[in-house]
Design a protein around this motif. Sequence first.
Motif, PDB file in Angstrom:
ATOM      1  N   UNK A 124       0.809  -1.221   0.000  1.00  0.00           N
ATOM      2  CA  UNK A 124       0.000   0.000   0.000  1.00  0.00           C
ATOM      3  C   UNK A 124       0.844   1.273   0.000  1.00  0.00           C
ATOM      4  N   UNK A 125       2.145   1.146  -0.201  1.00  0.00           N
ATOM      5  CA  UNK A 125       3.100   2.258  -0.260  1.00  0.00           C
ATOM      6  C   UNK A 125       3.155   3.076   1.030  1.00  0.00           C
ATOM      7  N   UNK A 126       2.728   2.509   2.129  1.00  0.00           N
ATOM      8  CA  UNK A 126       2.738   3.257   3.382  1.00  0.00           C
ATOM      9  C   UNK A 126       4.034   3.071   4.161  1.00  0.00           C
ATOM     10  N   UNK A 127       4.836   2.072   3.814  1.00  0.00           N
ATOM     11  CA  UNK A 127       6.099   1.838   4.514  1.00  0.00           C
ATOM     12  C   UNK A 127       7.205   1.503   3.516  1.00  0.00           C
ATOM     13  N   UNK A 128       8.367   2.058   3.789  1.00  0.00           N
ATOM     14  CA  UNK A 128       9.577   1.699   3.058  1.00  0.00           C
ATOM     15  C   UNK A 128      10.484   0.988   4.046  1.00  0.00           C
ATOM     16  N   UNK A 129      11.047  -0.111   3.627  1.00  0.00           N
ATOM     17  CA  UNK A 129      11.961  -0.849   4.488  1.00  0.00           C
ATOM     18  C   UNK A 129      13.382  -0.516   4.029  1.00  0.00           C
ATOM     19  N   UNK A 130      14.137   0.074   4.945  1.00  0.00           N
ATOM     20  CA  UNK A 130      15.438   0.643   4.609  1.00  0.00           C
ATOM     21  C   UNK A 130      16.528  -0.039   5.420  1.00  0.00           C
ATOM     22  N   UNK A 131      17.652  -0.289   4.752  1.00  0.00           N
ATOM     23  CA  UNK A 131      18.844  -0.786   5.441  1.00  0.00           C
ATOM     24  C   UNK A 131      19.835   0.363   5.546  1.00  0.00           C
ATOM     25  N   UNK A 132      20.289   0.595   6.756  1.00  0.00           N
ATOM     26  CA  UNK A 132      21.287   1.630   6.997  1.00  0.00           C
ATOM     27  C   UNK A 132      22.602   1.014   7.414  1.00  0.00           C
ATOM     28  N   UNK A 133      23.703   1.534   6.885  1.00  0.00           N
ATOM     29  CA  UNK A 133      25.026   1.000   7.215  1.00  0.00           C
ATOM     30  C   UNK A 133      25.374   1.272   8.665  1.00  0.00           C
ATOM     31  N   UNK A 134      25.061   2.461   9.125  1.00  0.00           N
ATOM     32  CA  UNK A 134      25.392   2.833  10.505  1.00  0.00           C
ATOM     33  C   UNK A 134      24.129   3.371  11.161  1.00  0.00           C
ATOM     34  N   UNK A 135      23.347   2.467  11.733  1.00  0.00           N
ATOM     35  CA  UNK A 135      22.053   2.812  12.305  1.00  0.00           C
ATOM     36  C   UNK A 135      22.169   2.866  13.823  1.00  0.00           C
ATOM     37  N   UNK A 136      22.249   4.083  14.341  1.00  0.00           N
ATOM     38  CA  UNK A 136      22.305   4.230  15.793  1.00  0.00           C
ATOM     39  C   UNK A 136      20.927   4.503  16.373  1.00  0.00           C
ATOM     40  N   UNK A 137      20.121   5.291  15.664  1.00  0.00           N
ATOM     41  CA  UNK A 137      18.776   5.621  16.132  1.00  0.00           C
ATOM     42  C   UNK A 137      17.840   5.695  14.929  1.00  0.00           C
ATOM     43  N   UNK A 138      16.911   4.740  14.830  1.00  0.00           N
ATOM     44  CA  UNK A 138      15.997   4.684  13.689  1.00  0.00           C
ATOM     45  C   UNK A 138      15.076   5.899  13.660  1.00  0.00           C
ATOM     46  N   UNK A 139      14.628   6.362  14.821  1.00  0.00           N
ATOM     47  CA  UNK A 139      13.740   7.527  14.858  1.00  0.00           C
ATOM     48  C   UNK A 139      14.428   8.778  14.319  1.00  0.00           C
ATOM     49  N   UNK A 140      15.702   8.910  14.617  1.00  0.00           N
ATOM     50  CA  UNK A 140      16.466  10.053  14.106  1.00  0.00           C
ATOM     51  C   UNK A 140      16.604   9.970  12.586  1.00  0.00           C
ATOM     52  N   UNK A 141      16.840   8.770  12.069  1.00  0.00           N
ATOM     53  CA  UNK A 141      16.933   8.579  10.617  1.00  0.00           C
ATOM     54  C   UNK A 141      15.606   8.920   9.945  1.00  0.00           C
ATOM     55  N   UNK A 142      14.509   8.483  10.547  1.00  0.00           N
ATOM     56  CA  UNK A 142      13.178   8.758   9.988  1.00  0.00           C
ATOM     57  C   UNK A 142      12.912  10.260   9.977  1.00  0.00           C
ATOM     58  N   UNK A 143      13.227  10.942  11.076  1.00  0.00           N
ATOM     59  CA  UNK A 143      13.053  12.393  11.123  1.00  0.00           C
ATOM     60  C   UNK A 143      13.900  13.088  10.068  1.00  0.00           C
ATOM     61  N   UNK A 144      15.111  12.599   9.873  1.00  0.00           N
ATOM     62  CA  UNK A 144      15.999  13.197   8.874  1.00  0.00           C
ATOM     63  C   UNK A 144      15.465  13.062   7.459  1.00  0.00           C
ATOM     64  N   UNK A 145      14.948  11.887   7.131  1.00  0.00           N
ATOM     65  CA  UNK A 145      14.395  11.672   5.788  1.00  0.00           C
ATOM     66  C   UNK A 145      13.131  12.501   5.596  1.00  0.00           C
ATOM     67  N   UNK A 146      12.279  12.540   6.615  1.00  0.00           N
ATOM     68  CA  UNK A 146      11.035  13.322   6.512  1.00  0.00           C
ATOM     69  C   UNK A 146      11.341  14.803   6.321  1.00  0.00           C
ATOM     70  N   UNK A 147      12.293  15.316   7.084  1.00  0.00           N
ATOM     71  CA  UNK A 147      12.576  16.752   7.012  1.00  0.00           C
ATOM     72  C   UNK A 147      13.315  17.128   5.733  1.00  0.00           C
ATOM     73  N   UNK A 148      14.077  16.214   5.170  1.00  0.00           N
ATOM     74  CA  UNK A 148      14.812  16.580   3.969  1.00  0.00           C
ATOM     75  C   UNK A 148      14.055  16.187   2.705  1.00  0.00           C
ATOM     76  N   UNK A 149      13.942  14.893   2.443  1.00  0.00           N
ATOM     77  CA  UNK A 149      13.402  14.453   1.165  1.00  0.00           C
ATOM     78  C   UNK A 149      11.878  14.503   1.084  1.00  0.00           C
ATOM     79  N   UNK A 150      11.195  13.920   2.054  1.00  0.00           N
ATOM     80  CA  UNK A 150       9.753  13.740   1.912  1.00  0.00           C
ATOM     81  C   UNK A 150       9.002  15.070   1.851  1.00  0.00           C
TER      82      UNK A 150
END
Length: 159
Positions: A124-150
Amino acid sequence: MALQILLNFLLAFLWAAMNDTLELPTLIMGYIMGMIAIYVIRNFLPGSFYMIRFYRIIKLIVVFIRELVIANITVMKIVLKPKINVHPGFYAYPCELEEDWEVVLLSSLITLTPGTVVVAISDDYSKLYIHGVHLTDADEEIRGIKSSFENVIKEVGQP
């Protein structure tokens, strides 16, 4: 938008024909005059003024280049350390984009950024499953993508 661009080119060539020359400065002046005319009559044409979307596209390109440089520096720091200390991981990114092309564009931009790869998209295109090389905090990564790209992709998609 396409109608406005076509009309602007038509006005530019009309301007050049009225000046009896097809030189580049005349065509550029005609394009600028046509842009002003289209801006004046924008309420009678479908969609919003096309230069607004053009500005948003340029903004998306600048954001992508900035994120690309930052990600390259981050990955370079990880690789050049004497002892590689990475914490790879997967996380689900909740996507709020509605159009298919917007989700594909977001997925492509995330994948083109070093250190992250979109490995799957929900049906349903509601979730993207992402692999990060250096994942310390998933919530921080999500906020970063939302604020920049989305957010910028949402702006581009607005009529």
